[in-house]
Design an enzyme around this catalytic site. Structure first.
Site, PDB file in Angstrom:
ATOM      1  N   TYR A 184      40.354  53.904  35.808  1.00 38.42           N
ATOM      2  CA  TYR A 184      40.962  52.901  34.936  1.00 38.42           C
ATOM      3  C   TYR A 184      41.210  51.523  35.543  1.00 38.42           C
ATOM      4  O   TYR A 184      40.901  50.523  34.923  1.00 38.42           O
ATOM      5  CB  TYR A 184      42.277  53.431  34.328  1.00 38.42           C
ATOM      6  N   GLU A 194      38.779  39.034  27.671  1.00 46.08           N
ATOM      7  CA  GLU A 194      38.963  37.617  27.996  1.00 46.08           C
ATOM      8  C   GLU A 194      38.251  37.216  29.289  1.00 46.08           C
ATOM      9  O   GLU A 194      37.535  36.206  29.293  1.00 46.08           O
ATOM     10  CB  GLU A 194      40.460  37.280  28.048  1.00 46.08           C
TER      11      GLU A 194
END
Length: 130
Positions: free
Chosen positions: A46, A53
């Site tokens: 993860y 963005e």
């Protein structure tokens, strides 16, 4: 703004989010008026994934842009999806505090518009190092 929202929508559909199933798309306009999209890309480890963005910022920089003038972001459904804290600081590197960030539903409806200053008050930017 419509072109930003459409690019964010298109980018969102390209997201690689097999773990969270939370697809995010972002689009940014550069100082030349060009629009650059990005999506979130997850990784089985993860912390190694990245948000939409920074993906859009990378596309903007690779195309020769150095300034963000407007942004659109969208996540899943009709939930408000704003840039996370880390992304707000990454955006600040290339955007002035008055840059508008349009947060939209996944269908492209505008939920709310913020300035970067509203999302990241009293920010630390490149001018602080001058």
């Amino acid at each position: 703004m419509h072109d930003l929202i459409e690019e964010a929508k298109s980018a969102r559909l390209r997201a690689h989010a097999p773990y969270s199933k939370f697809l995010v798309g972002a689009a940014m306009r550069d100082e030349y008026g060009r629009v650059h999209g990005g999506c979130n890309i997850e990784n089985a480890s993860y912390p190694q994934g990245w948000c939409a963005e920074p993906s859009a910022i990378s596309a903007l920089v690779m195309a020769g842009g150095r300034k963000i003038t407007e942004i659109a972001v969208m996540g899943n459904g009709a939930t408000l999806c704003t840039p996370c804290g880390g992304c707000r600081q990454k955006i600040r590197e290339f955007a002035a505090p008055d840059v508008r960030i349009h947060c939209c539903t996944e269908s492209g409806e505008l939920i709310q518009t913020f300035t970067l200053e509203e999302l990241l008050p009293f920010s630390f930017g490149p001018e602080n190092l001058a």
